[in-house]
Motif scaffolding. Structure first.
Motif, PDB file in Angstrom:
ATOM      1  N   LEU A  82       0.840  -1.189   0.000  1.00 37.30           N
ATOM      2  CA  LEU A  82       0.000   0.000   0.000  1.00 37.30           C
ATOM      3  C   LEU A  82       0.876   1.239   0.000  1.00 37.30           C
ATOM      4  CD1 LEU A  82      -0.142   1.344   3.131  1.00 37.30           C
ATOM      5  CD2 LEU A  82      -1.444  -0.731   3.524  1.00 37.30           C
ATOM      6  N   ASP A  83       0.277   2.359  -0.365  1.00 32.94           N
ATOM      7  CA  ASP A  83       0.985   3.633  -0.328  1.00 32.94           C
ATOM      8  C   ASP A  83       0.079   4.694   0.259  1.00 32.94           C
ATOM      9  OD1 ASP A  83      -0.752   4.372  -2.382  1.00 32.94           O
ATOM     10  OD2 ASP A  83       0.695   3.867  -3.942  1.00 32.94           O
ATOM     11  N   GLY A  84       0.660   5.871   0.494  1.00 36.82           N
ATOM     12  CA  GLY A  84      -0.096   6.964   1.084  1.00 36.82           C
ATOM     13  C   GLY A  84       0.780   8.192   1.252  1.00 36.82           C
ATOM     14  N   ASP A  85       0.281   9.157   1.961  1.00 39.09           N
ATOM     15  CA  ASP A  85       1.010  10.405   2.208  1.00 39.09           C
ATOM     16  C   ASP A  85       1.410  10.490   3.674  1.00 39.09           C
ATOM     17  OD1 ASP A  85       0.587  11.079  -0.431  1.00 39.09           O
ATOM     18  OD2 ASP A  85      -1.248  12.216   0.011  1.00 39.09           O
ATOM     19  N   TRP A  86       2.534  11.137   3.950  1.00 40.39           N
ATOM     20  CA  TRP A  86       2.987  11.331   5.310  1.00 40.39           C
ATOM     21  C   TRP A  86       3.347  12.798   5.545  1.00 40.39           C
ATOM     22  CZ3 TRP A  86       7.795  13.406   5.872  1.00 40.39           C
ATOM     23  CH2 TRP A  86       8.689  13.284   4.791  1.00 40.39           C
ATOM     24  N   ARG A  87       3.288  13.154   6.791  1.00 37.45           N
ATOM     25  CA  ARG A  87       3.671  14.506   7.193  1.00 37.45           C
ATOM     26  C   ARG A  87       4.259  14.421   8.604  1.00 37.45           C
ATOM     27  NH1 ARG A  87       2.117  19.380   5.260  1.00 37.45           N
ATOM     28  NH2 ARG A  87       0.559  18.333   3.974  1.00 37.45           N
ATOM     29  N   VAL A  88       5.444  15.046   8.825  1.00 41.07           N
ATOM     30  CA  VAL A  88       6.088  14.978  10.137  1.00 41.07           C
ATOM     31  C   VAL A  88       6.560  16.366  10.564  1.00 41.07           C
ATOM     32  CG1 VAL A  88       6.872  12.609   9.805  1.00 41.07           C
ATOM     33  CG2 VAL A  88       8.381  14.490   9.177  1.00 41.07           C
ATOM     34  N   LYS A  89       6.706  16.494  11.905  1.00 38.72           N
ATOM     35  CA  LYS A  89       7.265  17.716  12.509  1.00 38.72           C
ATOM     36  C   LYS A  89       8.208  17.279  13.621  1.00 38.72           C
ATOM     37  CE  LYS A  89       6.080  21.943  14.983  1.00 38.72           C
ATOM     38  NZ  LYS A  89       4.977  22.746  15.606  1.00 38.72           N
ATOM     39  N   PHE A  90       9.475  17.701  13.494  1.00 38.19           N
ATOM     40  CA  PHE A  90      10.492  17.367  14.487  1.00 38.19           C
ATOM     41  C   PHE A  90      11.245  18.655  14.843  1.00 38.19           C
ATOM     42  CE2 PHE A  90      14.886  15.813  15.400  1.00 38.19           C
ATOM     43  CZ  PHE A  90      14.582  15.150  16.591  1.00 38.19           C
ATOM     44  N   HIS A  91      10.978  19.185  16.058  1.00 39.25           N
ATOM     45  CA  HIS A  91      11.491  20.499  16.440  1.00 39.25           C
ATOM     46  C   HIS A  91      11.063  21.522  15.383  1.00 39.25           C
ATOM     47  CE1 HIS A  91      13.570  18.943  19.883  1.00 39.25           C
ATOM     48  NE2 HIS A  91      14.275  18.074  19.132  1.00 39.25           N
ATOM     49  N   PHE A  92      12.027  22.103  14.676  1.00 34.85           N
ATOM     50  CA  PHE A  92      11.678  23.108  13.678  1.00 34.85           C
ATOM     51  C   PHE A  92      11.639  22.531  12.258  1.00 34.85           C
ATOM     52  CE2 PHE A  92      13.781  25.351  17.207  1.00 34.85           C
ATOM     53  CZ  PHE A  92      12.743  26.209  17.566  1.00 34.85           C
ATOM     54  N   ILE A  93      11.792  21.184  12.194  1.00 39.27           N
ATOM     55  CA  ILE A  93      11.802  20.558  10.868  1.00 39.27           C
ATOM     56  C   ILE A  93      10.396  20.088  10.534  1.00 39.27           C
ATOM     57  CG2 ILE A  93      12.736  18.680   9.472  1.00 39.27           C
ATOM     58  CD1 ILE A  93      15.169  18.685  11.290  1.00 39.27           C
ATOM     59  N   ARG A  94       9.950  20.505   9.388  1.00 38.43           N
ATOM     60  CA  ARG A  94       8.667  20.029   8.863  1.00 38.43           C
ATOM     61  C   ARG A  94       8.910  19.419   7.486  1.00 38.43           C
ATOM     62  NH1 ARG A  94       4.095  22.567  11.311  1.00 38.43           N
ATOM     63  NH2 ARG A  94       4.716  24.172  12.830  1.00 38.43           N
ATOM     64  N   SER A  95       8.284  18.326   7.266  1.00 38.48           N
ATOM     65  CA  SER A  95       8.451  17.709   5.953  1.00 38.48           C
ATOM     66  C   SER A  95       7.233  16.839   5.635  1.00 38.48           C
ATOM     67  CB  SER A  95       9.724  16.861   5.915  1.00 38.48           C
ATOM     68  OG  SER A  95       9.989  16.440   4.596  1.00 38.48           O
ATOM     69  N   HIS A  96       7.103  16.526   4.390  1.00 38.89           N
ATOM     70  CA  HIS A  96       5.986  15.667   3.963  1.00 38.89           C
ATOM     71  C   HIS A  96       6.384  14.980   2.663  1.00 38.89           C
ATOM     72  CE1 HIS A  96       4.728  18.285   0.623  1.00 38.89           C
ATOM     73  NE2 HIS A  96       5.125  19.281   1.417  1.00 38.89           N
TER      74      HIS A  96
END
Length: 474
Positions: A104-118
């Motif tokens: 399967l696949d999908g979308d992700w989004r993360v926040k680590f301190h001041f780092i945001r990514s997706h």
């Protein structure tokens, strides 16, 4: 009498009642392991499609100061390459699936301190093991039922791949993510299995015809007399197997005998049609008045060389010429009792008794009874299966005649032997065989086709074997 004796006596009475009220089937359908394996293949193909459309919920959380969110999870493939089906006594069937894998696949989004990514991700699930127990039963109408009585799914390996160069970030929380995805999948799989059984398998087994209408007079009762029985090697379905008159159904004056099914496994499915099944057909047709046949002059082929009138019979019955000179005749054939057949290793045989009433047709079209003959003879049958129907044909040996009544004086019935043989073989048998060639439907689920037919005779029943093929829609 002591309490213990009372209990023993009551137990013995209950056992006797249970034995005397047990209902033997008139018709049995047996699915062998080969048939179950074919059904498993078809069911697994349906289940793969159902599971591939499974919806997984979005989820989010926090692990080691990493906030994550996974959304738009979509299964791209769900494969069940290895499966097995076994009958379970008193329950039904158990389906085991091993080494299944999901992607399967999908979308992700993360926040680590001041780092945001997706981005997007791909997940592969391997070594999926599933165990599904299917309970078989019957409803109040005599139709079979199937439901999921137990389901478990275990996933031993989950691998997630993220797009982009975020390996260090993934390592901070991958165990939590994989654990949550594993639990979500394990729970959803069994939910979807239950839905697939309810929406697909239950609907399919309910297409078994409880009754089959033969014509405007006769039907067949194929309702289950007990829930399907699973043994170590097969699945047996006991059906009533009884013909009945549509106008007036009444109890059959005899009961079906137990069927000593052989342990054949050459075919996927076997049908056991008991002598009870065929004899109820005779009763139903007799009660419906369908075993009456009239022979008139118009039906006599020209090559026969005689005309059905009193002058043709006057050479054998001189009184006819004096009482009814040159008048057309007709015969009305009927069975005083329902024909009763026997089935043995040598085939089907019976000796029906037929009354043949001869009439003179008077100038005013009224009928004058002349004489009543009783006809009997050894009848044999050839049985086959064609297009999901039992078909057959009859053959009769030399007809034996006796005079039951006469309004034209006594005469030697043997002089009519050749005429009655001709009428029987050229008019009555073709009429009966034309009906038998149309056949009677076997109890089959929708879209099931039979091939590689086998026909064998056993004591008190006919055994039909076949391989099956499921014809998908469209």
């Amino acid at each position: 009498m002591g309490m213990q004796s009372v209990v023993v006596a009551c137990g013995a009475l209950a056992l006797c009642l249970a034995l005397t009220t047990a209902t033997n089937p008139g018709f049995v359908v047996r699915m062998t392991q080969a048939g179950l394996d074919y059904a498993r293949q078809q069911g697994i193909a349906i289940l793969e499609k159902e599971l591939a459309q499974m919806k997984l919920p979005d989820f989010s959380g926090k692990s080691r100061k990493v906030r994550y969110e996974f959304s738009r999870l979509r299964i791209t493939s769900f494969h069940l390459p290895h499966s097995q089906i076994i009958p379970i006594s008193n329950v039904g069937l158990q389906v085991s699936i091993s080494n299944a894998f999901v992607e399967l696949d999908g979308d992700w989004r993360v926040k680590f301190h001041f780092i945001r990514s997706h981005g997007s991700f791909n997940l592969k699930v391997e070594n999926v093991y599933m165990k599904i127990v299917l309970r078989l039963g019957s409803d109040t109408t005599g139709k079979p039922t199937i439901s999921t009585s137990d389901c478990s799914a275990r996933i031993s390996k989950v691998r997630v791949r993220f797009s982009g160069k975020l390996g260090w970030l993934y390592n901070l929380f991958h165990r939590v993510i994989e654990s949550k995805l594993r639990k979500s999948l394990e729970g959803k799989v069994c939910d979807n299995v239950a839905k697939s059984v309810q929406n697909e398998l239950q609907k399919q087994v309910q297409t078994l015809p409880v009754t089959a209408r033969i014509d405007d007079k006769i039907g067949i009762d194929y309702s289950l007399v007990a829930p399907p029985r699973a043994t170590a090697q097969s699945l047996d379905v006991d059906l009533k197997g009884e013909f009945y008159s549509l106008a007036h159904r009444s109890p059959v004056p005899f009961s079906p005998l137990p069927l000593a099914f052989p342990s054949d496994h050459e075919r996927m499915v076997y049908f056991g049609a008991s002598s009870y099944f065929f004899n109820t057909a005779g009763i139903a047709y007799h009660k419906a008045g369908a075993l009456v046949f009239e022979i008139t002059e118009a039906m006599i082929p020209k090559k026969a060389g005689f005309i059905l009138d009193t002058s043709a019979f006057s050479a054998f019955i001189p009184q006819l010429e004096e009482m009814y000179p040159n008048m057309p005749m007709k015969f009305r054939l009927s069975t005083p009792t329902a024909p009763f057949l026997t089935i043995g290793p040598g085939g089907i045989s019976f000796q029906p008794i037929v009354d043949a009433q001869a009439y003179a047709i008077l100038p005013n079209s009224s009928l004058a009874p002349l004489f009543l003959l009783s006809l009997t003879g050894n009848v044999s049958a050839v049985i086959n299966v064609r297009s999901g129907r039992i078909v057959g044909s009859l053959d009769v040996g030399r007809i034996r005649l006796s005079l039951k009544d006469s309004a034209v004086g006594h005469f030697q019935v043997q002089v009519l032997q050749s005429i009655m043989n001709f009428l029987t073989s050229h008019l009555i048998l073709p009429h009966l065989n034309a009906r038998l060639d149309k056949g009677f439907p076997l109890p089959l689920l929708d879209r099931i086709q039979l091939s590689n037919i086998l026909v064998r005779f056993h004591q008190n029943f006919l055994l039909l074997g076949a391989d099956v093929r499921f014809q998908p829609r469209g």
